[in-house]
Write a protein that holds these residues in place. Structure first.
Motif, PDB file in Angstrom:
ATOM      1  N   UNK A  84       0.832  -1.210   0.000  1.00 62.83           N
ATOM      2  CA  UNK A  84       0.000   0.000   0.000  1.00 62.83           C
ATOM      3  C   UNK A  84       0.864   1.257   0.000  1.00 62.83           C
ATOM      4  N   UNK A  85       2.061   1.165   0.599  1.00 64.46           N
ATOM      5  CA  UNK A  85       2.968   2.316   0.609  1.00 64.46           C
ATOM      6  C   UNK A  85       3.364   2.709  -0.812  1.00 64.46           C
ATOM      7  N   UNK A  86       3.605   1.737  -1.674  1.00 65.02           N
ATOM      8  CA  UNK A  86       3.948   2.026  -3.073  1.00 65.02           C
ATOM      9  C   UNK A  86       2.831   2.825  -3.731  1.00 65.02           C
ATOM     10  N   UNK A  87       1.588   2.415  -3.474  1.00 61.73           N
ATOM     11  CA  UNK A  87       0.447   3.145  -4.029  1.00 61.73           C
ATOM     12  C   UNK A  87       0.393   4.562  -3.475  1.00 61.73           C
ATOM     13  N   UNK A  88       0.655   4.714  -2.171  1.00 61.99           N
ATOM     14  CA  UNK A  88       0.635   6.045  -1.556  1.00 61.99           C
ATOM     15  C   UNK A  88       1.679   6.948  -2.192  1.00 61.99           C
ATOM     16  N   UNK A  89       2.856   6.400  -2.481  1.00 60.91           N
ATOM     17  CA  UNK A  89       3.908   7.206  -3.098  1.00 60.91           C
ATOM     18  C   UNK A  89       3.539   7.598  -4.525  1.00 60.91           C
ATOM     19  N   UNK A  90       2.870   6.701  -5.237  1.00 60.00           N
ATOM     20  CA  UNK A  90       2.426   7.034  -6.588  1.00 60.00           C
ATOM     21  C   UNK A  90       1.378   8.149  -6.559  1.00 60.00           C
ATOM     22  N   UNK A  91       0.492   8.085  -5.583  1.00 57.94           N
ATOM     23  CA  UNK A  91      -0.522   9.138  -5.458  1.00 57.94           C
ATOM     24  C   UNK A  91       0.149  10.475  -5.148  1.00 57.94           C
ATOM     25  N   UNK A  92       1.132  10.456  -4.257  1.00 61.78           N
ATOM     26  CA  UNK A  92       1.866  11.686  -3.936  1.00 61.78           C
ATOM     27  C   UNK A  92       2.561  12.262  -5.166  1.00 61.78           C
ATOM     28  N   UNK A  93       3.194  11.373  -5.947  1.00 61.73           N
ATOM     29  CA  UNK A  93       3.863  11.822  -7.170  1.00 61.73           C
ATOM     30  C   UNK A  93       2.862  12.453  -8.133  1.00 61.73           C
ATOM     31  N   UNK A  94       1.703  11.797  -8.291  1.00 61.63           N
ATOM     32  CA  UNK A  94       0.702  12.305  -9.220  1.00 61.63           C
ATOM     33  C   UNK A  94       0.155  13.657  -8.753  1.00 61.63           C
ATOM     34  N   UNK A  95      -0.090  13.802  -7.461  1.00 59.67           N
ATOM     35  CA  UNK A  95      -0.594  15.059  -6.931  1.00 59.67           C
ATOM     36  C   UNK A  95       0.442  16.175  -7.062  1.00 59.67           C
ATOM     37  N   UNK A  96       1.709  15.812  -6.815  1.00 61.84           N
ATOM     38  CA  UNK A  96       2.776  16.796  -6.952  1.00 61.84           C
ATOM     39  C   UNK A  96       2.892  17.267  -8.397  1.00 61.84           C
ATOM     40  N   UNK A  97       2.808  16.326  -9.328  1.00 58.47           N
ATOM     41  CA  UNK A  97       2.862  16.681 -10.742  1.00 58.47           C
ATOM     42  C   UNK A  97       1.668  17.545 -11.138  1.00 58.47           C
ATOM     43  N   UNK A  98       0.479  17.189 -10.640  1.00 58.20           N
ATOM     44  CA  UNK A  98      -0.718  17.961 -10.959  1.00 58.20           C
ATOM     45  C   UNK A  98      -0.601  19.383 -10.420  1.00 58.20           C
ATOM     46  N   UNK A  99      -0.088  19.510  -9.191  1.00 55.44           N
ATOM     47  CA  UNK A  99       0.083  20.832  -8.594  1.00 55.44           C
ATOM     48  C   UNK A  99       1.064  21.675  -9.407  1.00 55.44           C
ATOM     49  N   UNK A 100       2.175  21.039  -9.827  1.00 51.59           N
ATOM     50  CA  UNK A 100       3.167  21.765 -10.627  1.00 51.59           C
ATOM     51  C   UNK A 100       2.599  22.167 -11.982  1.00 51.59           C
ATOM     52  N   UNK A 101       1.798  21.296 -12.574  1.00 51.81           N
ATOM     53  CA  UNK A 101       1.185  21.630 -13.862  1.00 51.81           C
ATOM     54  C   UNK A 101       0.218  22.801 -13.728  1.00 51.81           C
TER      55      UNK A 101
END
Length: 320
Positions: free
Chosen positions: A72-89
């Motif tokens: 589940x931690x791997x999924x949490x890190x992927x969600x964080x990456x996606x949110x960070x990318x979305x915020x930067x975009x």
């Protein structure tokens, strides 16, 4: 049965904090929450997952993740990456830019990556390029979880499957201080294996290539290694006479040119590898990332060339 539709970001961040800091109490301190509050978040996450996510650490000093928790931690890190990318975009769009592209590079590539990012900022001023540097293991992990739009590294990974474009040659060799006894003449194997090798950490592509080269020429001969955490530290240690080092020759261009380091003549060296640009094969790149992919491919070789005689090059199929 797992029912993850109700999982919250707070719960996932509590799990991440426990994984990083080793206990509910430490996680609470980082997140400015009480220990009972962290416990509540984890309990809610376990109820949703239907399995235990934490267990007492082996040394009894805190908590660690179960296998389900690590999944589940791997999924949490992927969600964080996606949110960070979305915020930067969103920030890039607010500034009138086309979006952000995250470029992951292995540590050795940091010697030319900033110049590449600068060139991209000039040729594509409407795109925000974020540079992320890590060793080979970290870079592959970033590719796998989707943290990077594009990555630059040595040999492309087998997993995850990637599209790869060769950018240019990437030579590796053995360097020493100019007053080292091995300098100035071909190195004999007995003398070579009596040296101390200053090397990067396990997981580094350069370390993997060095180990394979030494195993190949030494047929399993033992050697002493001192591990250091950066190429800069290794270069300084070599110049101080603490040992010799197997490095990317692109990382020591200035030192070799100025005479602060010398390249040693040894069997099978230099080894000529290649730089590659990679992206996940199973994901369709965003248009803004596809533009930079094409731009990087058009730039040509990313760093100075060291072209050894063909007879001295290791076959292209070998290396990390």
């Amino acid at each position: 049965m797992a029912r993850l539709s109700g999982v919250t970001l707070k719960q996932l961040r509590a799990l991440q904090a426990v994984a990083r800091h080793g206990s509910l109490t430490a996680a609470g301190q980082v997140l400015s929450l009480t220990t009972p509050a962290i416990h509540t978040q984890i309990k809610g996450l376990e109820d949703a997952a239907g399995v235990r996510l934490l267990q007492r650490a082996v040394d009894g000093s805190g908590s660690e993740l179960t296998e389900a928790g690590r999944t589940l931690l791997v999924t949490a890190e992927r969600i964080d990456d996606a949110l960070s990318q979305a915020s930067a975009n969103l920030r890039a769009l607010a500034k009138g830019q086309a979006g952000r592209v995250t470029l992951g590079v292995v540590s050795t590539a940091k010697y030319f990556a900033p110049r590449l990012v600068k060139a991209l900022s000039i040729s594509h001023p409407d795109i925000d390029v974020a540079l992320r540097v890590g060793n080979r293991t970290e870079t592959i992990a970033g590719i796998e979880r989707g943290a990077f739009d594009i990555a630059i590294m040595g040999r492309p990974p087998r997993v995850p499957a990637v599209q790869a474009v060769a950018l240019g040659p990437h030579p590796h060799g053995l360097v020493a201080a100019p007053d080292d006894p091995l300098a100035g003449a071909p190195v004999q194997l007995d003398a070579l294996f009596s040296q101390t090798f200053l090397a990067r950490e396990e997981g580094s592509g350069t370390r993997i290539l060095m180990s394979r080269w030494l195993d190949r020429i030494g047929d399993g001969h033992s050697y002493e290694t001192i591990e250091m955490d950066s190429n800069e530290t290794i270069k300084q240690a070599v110049m101080a006479g603490l040992g010799i080092a197997f490095l990317s020759l692109h990382t020591v261009t200035e030192e070799l040119a100025s005479g602060r380091l010398v390249e040693l003549e040894a069997p099978g060296l230099p080894i000529l590898r290649h730089w590659f640009m990679v992206r996940r094969e199973d994901e369709t790149p965003r248009p803004v990332a596809a533009r930079l992919w094409d731009a990087i491919a058009d730039f040509g070789p990313p760093a100075p060339q060291f072209l050894p005689p063909a007879a001295d090059r290791m076959p292209a199929g070998e290396g990390p």
